[in-house]
Enzyme design. Structure first.
Site, short mmCIF file in Angstrom:
data_model
loop_
_atom_site.label_atom_id
_atom_site.label_comp_id
_atom_site.label_asym_id
_atom_site.label_seq_id
_atom_site.Cartn_x
_atom_site.Cartn_y
_atom_site.Cartn_z
N HIS A 107 0.81 -1.23 0.00
CA HIS A 107 0.00 0.00 0.00
C HIS A 107 0.84 1.27 0.00
O HIS A 107 0.27 2.36 0.16
CB HIS A 107 -0.92 0.02 1.22
CG HIS A 107 -2.13 -0.85 1.09
ND1 HIS A 107 -3.26 -0.47 0.40
CD2 HIS A 107 -2.38 -2.09 1.55
CE1 HIS A 107 -4.16 -1.44 0.44
NE2 HIS A 107 -3.65 -2.44 1.14
N LYS B 123 -8.65 13.81 4.26
CA LYS B 123 -7.81 12.63 4.29
C LYS B 123 -6.78 12.80 5.38
O LYS B 123 -6.67 13.87 5.98
CB LYS B 123 -7.11 12.39 2.94
CG LYS B 123 -6.35 13.60 2.40
CD LYS B 123 -5.80 13.32 1.01
CE LYS B 123 -6.90 13.35 -0.04
NZ LYS B 123 -6.95 12.14 -0.86
N LYS C 196 0.56 14.27 1.06
CA LYS C 196 -0.80 14.52 0.59
C LYS C 196 -1.03 16.01 0.30
O LYS C 196 -2.03 16.39 -0.29
CB LYS C 196 -1.81 13.99 1.59
CG LYS C 196 -1.78 12.45 1.71
CD LYS C 196 -2.79 11.95 2.71
CE LYS C 196 -2.71 10.44 2.88
NZ LYS C 196 -3.23 9.69 1.72
N THR D 90 -8.74 6.04 -2.01
CA THR D 90 -10.11 5.56 -2.21
C THR D 90 -11.12 6.69 -2.09
O THR D 90 -12.21 6.61 -2.65
CB THR D 90 -10.47 4.45 -1.21
OG1 THR D 90 -10.19 4.90 0.12
CG2 THR D 90 -9.69 3.18 -1.48
N LYS E 179 -14.84 7.71 -4.08
CA LYS E 179 -16.12 8.04 -3.45
C LYS E 179 -16.65 9.37 -3.98
O LYS E 179 -17.85 9.52 -4.27
CB LYS E 179 -15.96 8.12 -1.93
CG LYS E 179 -15.52 6.83 -1.28
CD LYS E 179 -14.99 7.07 0.11
CE LYS E 179 -14.22 5.86 0.62
NZ LYS E 179 -13.44 6.14 1.82
#
Length: 979
Positions: A447, A705, A711, A821, A825
């Site tokens: 991951h 997140k 990020k 993910t 969504k």
């Protein structure tokens, strides 16, 4: 408020005719009054029809118990089938809720308030889940097919109530039943706390997978840990993020069933003894007991209900030091108990200290050991046909044909040595047999490409905590080295050193003796001379002076070559868990196409060249049930209307049919109205949680997140700072109308947790909240710009935010996000993405269309060169980037010193410097892309079409598709439909 007086004394004066001699204290609620045809689903406290009362059914079986005893008075199979097929109405549901409120109470009897109504409702639903759950388990036992076991340190489930009744297609009936009892389903559902069993995408993915496994009827279980206090509950104060313990278990968890008869001993420390026959025995040390807590996971429109088994740890009573307690040394008496219990206290405990590292490793081993013992016990029972008879020989060669263990990231890596330990030390297999079984059983999902996230454990710590496993890991490492030498040979020592440095499981550790012997033989006398002890070197010095100079040079060369393999005493000795996963598993998969390419070409390139057949891609997905059908019922109804069927919930490829209606004005109008209704809900939610008032007429721009530098929430907030500065400057010289014509009104929403020990991430949270506090109170700005940080972001918060979002930011440094993910969504709910070509963004952009995705930033193949350019001092920052940083340092956002945060974006080298995540490099591209966002949003017809096409293009990103691929390509399991 609905008050139901509940008293131990029955208040009804009516005669009792029920065979159970019971009268409820609920008004007009007596068991004998339940309509027989409506009583079958809810077993507890219901009446069997008179014609069948001779056979009472009072059995709720212990799913997966080591011994499955049936009650002598068990109901007939015909009656059991009737129970399974029964569909309740609102009246029988209301009676069931009433029953549980009184007879399985977690609250005092005086009032029937919302918390009690929630628990009673959940227990009512659980009754129906147990019927399907037992049927699923019994059928899987009977058929004895291959089963997948998904091991994960996280399962971010979210609330269970609405998801369960949605999958059971009982939402309407439960809403009506609760209305009869004086409550709304929405208010009752809000009483449920999110299960604090995960943190981010890793746990959410695992939960989506369980939903899809059940929905698609695959034989599978999940295994995790039952964290008492979760990760933490996030508070936002004037100082930024503060952490307090989660309290999700404070009022109990009605969805779980403790299995006190399903427990296993887990050992730590001790020593390894070698017996006279050469077998190994791990003795001494400390032991804890892992107890199973089961959570049923229902599928959608199917009876199949899979199991999530969570382990909780405790001390066996025999190990409690009663003597110490009685003599007053309470601390000593409690020490062992607390040491056992704390293993399952907190998800990802801080690991800055040695104690924290030890606790994390204990957690990982507990998950692996308890789960494997349980899996093996089930395999042995099924091998005996499930009957109680004298234990016969088990064919362990069949184990990989009946069991597959999927490791969700590196946390469950210890499954590999633990499975070998059990097979060799407990079951009596040879090393060769156990190693062969293990390599055919275990699979690994990677991951991350972040070096710090590819776990490396101190060898000394593992040796102390798990001495037997270190022996096994060393043997695996030795076998791997021989395979590498077989592949690359030993002649080119530099190449061999490079490959071993890249691929060994044990890092900075001396070569095994067998490998040294091999090198000695390959180098013959030259290498042999290089490996002699110091006294032999003295002899070399005394050799005949007429010895050829070339031979002396060869000896010196051999010595120098050997030095390459000598451990560096200044560096730690490590166990590289990811390398162990690759070496010990039969499959390695990434979670997005670009991520899998990086895994093969960079992260594990040596292994890929050695075993290319092991590597594959399985792009992540999310369940369309929770993430659009249930959380966005308004939009779901529109989709169903225009597609003409609700089958898209199970077959998301049908979403593509929306493409042919994307320009239809009626659909666009309905689509916009639905989005605005969801935005109104978001605005109310933000007001409740933060106190800030926002306008639903503004664009809702969301980044939610985990807070991490890669990020790049910092890029987002610096872009907002720049936007705010330009607004202020324009207001000094232009009219409000001109300013509004230049800038589209925006509500910028952030959410996410920073790990408690991640200082820089916490600085980013503080920065965002300071910017928001300044902008939101600026009267000149008004509704033109708002910045809101939502505290304690979790699944339930996402279920509110995602349907109402219009722009979603997925702006990680290219090549650093495995998949993501949340991007899926948001796209599924018609939200348009702005992002880099990273993770699943690449595939989302392909499916929704390049014109319907706002792209910016450097690409993955450019990143290494850009960092090198920075190190060489060649990077020239954009003036707009420097302007934004200077504005921050001016103090306009408060007195907090942001030098450390801004300093991380400056300089050319050094830890915490040099803008490693390329915020400055991508900043100009980012703000120019945001200008394109404003331009598109002004054209609402164009924007709505883009939104529709995002939903249509999200069909690929269902976890159903992902699970089908895992089942077919990795697990080799088939759906098993209940009869």
């Amino acid at each position: 408020m609905a008050d139901f007086p509940i008293s131990p004394v029955a208040q009804s004066s009516q005669s009792i005719t029920s065979p159970y001699k019971f009268v409820s204290s609920f008004t007009n609620f007596q068991l004998h009054s339940i309509a027989p045809t409506r009583s079958k689903l809810f077993l507890a406290g219901t009446t069997i029809p008179r014609s069948r009362r001779a056979k009472k059914y009072l059995s709720v079986k212990n799913v997966a118990s080591d011994q499955s005893h049936e009650l002598k008075d068990a109901i007939s199979h015909q009656e059991a089938n009737a129970l399974e097929d029964f569909v309740p109405d609102s009246s029988s549901i209301a009676l069931s809720i009433k029953y549980h409120a009184e007879f399985t109470p977690s609250f005092s009897p005086e009032k029937f308030k919302l918390p009690k109504a929630y628990v009673a409702t959940a227990e009512s639903i659980r009754d129906s889940l147990i019927i399907n759950w037992n049927a699923t388990y019994e059928y899987h036992e009977k058929m004895n097919v291959k089963q997948a076991y998904y091991l994960s340190m996280e399962f971010l489930q979210g609330r269970a109530l609405l998801n369960a009744i949605g999958n059971l297609e009982l939402t309407g009936a439960y809403a009506e039943a609760l209305k009869k009892l004086g409550y709304s389903l929405e208010d009752v559902a809000k009483q449920e706390p999110d299960a604090a069993l995960g943190n981010g995408g890793l746990g959410r993915l695992a939960s989506c997978f369980l939903d899809s496994l059940a929905t698609l009827n695959y034989p599978a279980w999940g295994y995790g840990l039952r964290y008492r206090y979760g990760l933490f509950k996030q508070l936002i104060t004037k100082d930024g993020q503060e952490e307090v313990a989660e309290n999700w278990l404070e009022m109990g968890n009605p969805w779980e069933i403790v299995r006190n008869d399903v427990s296993y001993s887990v050992k730590f420390y001790g020593q390894v003894n070698t017996n006279t026959d050469g077998t190994k025995e791990w003795v001494g040390g400390e032991e804890v007991t892992a107890v199973a807590y089961d959570v049923p996971i229902p599928g959608y429109r199917t009876k199949t209900t899979v199991n999530l088994r969570l382990w909780s740890t405790k001390l066996s009573p025999r190990d409690f030091d009663l003597h110490a307690f009685n003599v007053g040394d309470h601390a000593k008496a409690y020490a062992a108990m607390k040491s056992a219990e704390k293993i399952c206290y907190v998800l990802y405990p801080g690991d800055e200290s040695q104690e924290g590292k030890t606790l994390r490793l204990k957690q990982q081993y507990t998950l692996c050991s308890a789960s494997l013992q349980d899996i093996i016990a089930r395999f042995e029972r099924r091998s005996d046909g499930g009957e109680e008879k004298e234990e016969g020989p088990v064919n362990w060669e069949e184990f990989p044909e009946k069991v597959v263990v999927q490791m969700n990231d590196t946390h469950p890596t210890l499954c590999i040595p633990e499975l070998i330990r059990i097979l060799v030390d407990v079951k009596g297999l040879t090393w060769k047999q156990a190693w062969n079984v293990t390599r055919r059983t275990v699979a690994y999902t990677n991951h991350t490409v972040l070096p710090e996230a590819l776990e490396k454990w101190s060898l000394d710590l593992v040796q102390e905590l798990l001495p037997r496993h270190v022996e096994i890991i060393k043997q695996i490492d030795e076998e791997l080295i021989h395979i590498i030498i077989e592949k690359y040979g030993a002649a080119d020592v530099d190449l061999l050193h490079e490959k071993l440095k890249e691929m060994r499981i044990l890092d900075n550790i001396e070569l095994p003796g067998s490998v040294l012997d091999l090198l000695m033989n390959s180098k013959e006398q030259v290498v042999s001379s290089a490996l002699t002890i110091e006294s032999s070197e003295e002899e070399v010095k005394k050799t005949n002076q007429q010895e050829e100079d070339g031979e002396a040079e060869e000896i010196e060369q051999g010595e120098n070559e050997l030095k390459l393999f000598i451990p560096d005493p200044t560096q730690p000795k490590l166990v590289r868990m990811a390398n162990l996963c690759v070496a010990g598993g039969f499959s390695v998969n990434g979670v997005a196409e670009i991520h899998s390419e990086i895994v093969q070409n960079e992260v594990f390139n040596g292994f890929y060249k050695l075993w290319p057949e092991k590597f594959q891609n399985k792009t992540n997905g999310v369940t369309p049930r929770r993430w659009i059908r249930f959380c966005n019922s308004d939009l779901s109804s529109i989709i169903t209307k225009w597609i003409g069927t609700e089958d898209w919930v199970l077959d998301t490829e049908k979403l593509m049919e929306l493409r042919k209606f994307a320009d239809n004005e009626d659909l666009q109008r309905e689509w916009r109205e639905s989005k605005r209704r969801n935005k109104v809900k978001v605005a109310a939610f933000l007001k409740e949680k933060t106190g800030y008032t926002v306008s639903p007429d503004a664009m809702f721009d969301v980044q939610v997140k985990r807070i991490h530098e890669y990020k790049r929430q910092l890029l987002n907030i610096l872009g907002i700072v720049y936007r705010y500065k330009k607004m202020k400057e324009m207001m000094e010289i232009s009219s409000p109308e001109e300013v509004r014509s230049k800038f589209v009104p925006r509500v910028c929403i952030f959410g996410g947790k920073a790990f408690a020990t991640y200082v820089q991430a916490k600085r980013i949270v503080k920065f965002i909240t300071d910017v928001g506090s300044t902008i939101n109170r600026d009267p000149d700005i008004g509704d033109l710009l708002k910045v809101v940080f939502v505290p304690d972001y979790n699944v339930s918060v996402a279920e509110v935010l995602v349907p109402g979002s219009e722009l979603s930011q997925h702006i990680s440094t290219a090549g650093m996000e495995a998949s993501g993910t949340s991007n899926m969504k948001f796209a599924m709910n018609g939200c348009i993405l702005i992002g880099t070509l990273d993770g699943a963004n690449v595939e989302i952009r392909q499916e929704v269309g390049e014109d319907n995705f706002f792209l910016f930033g450097a690409q993955a193949h450019e990143i290494a060169g850009l960092r090198q350019e920075r190190a060489e001092g060649k990077f020239v920052p954009d003036p707009r980037f420097e302007e934004a940083k200077a504005y921050v340092r001016s103090g306009v956002f408060g007195t907090y010193n942001y030098d450390e945060l801004m300093g991380s974006l400056e300089g050319n080298e050094g830890y915490g410097r040099a803008d490693y995540f390329l915020v400055g490099k991508d900043f100009p591209s980012y703000i120019e892309c945001q200008e394109q966002v404003d331009l598109a949003y002004r054209d609402q017809k164009r924007w709505t079409k883009m939104s529709i096409l995002n939903t249509a293009g999200s069909f690929k990103f269902s976890s159903d598709r992902t699970i089908h691929q895992y089942a077919r390509d990795i697990w080799q399991i088939e759906p098993l439909h209940l009869p």
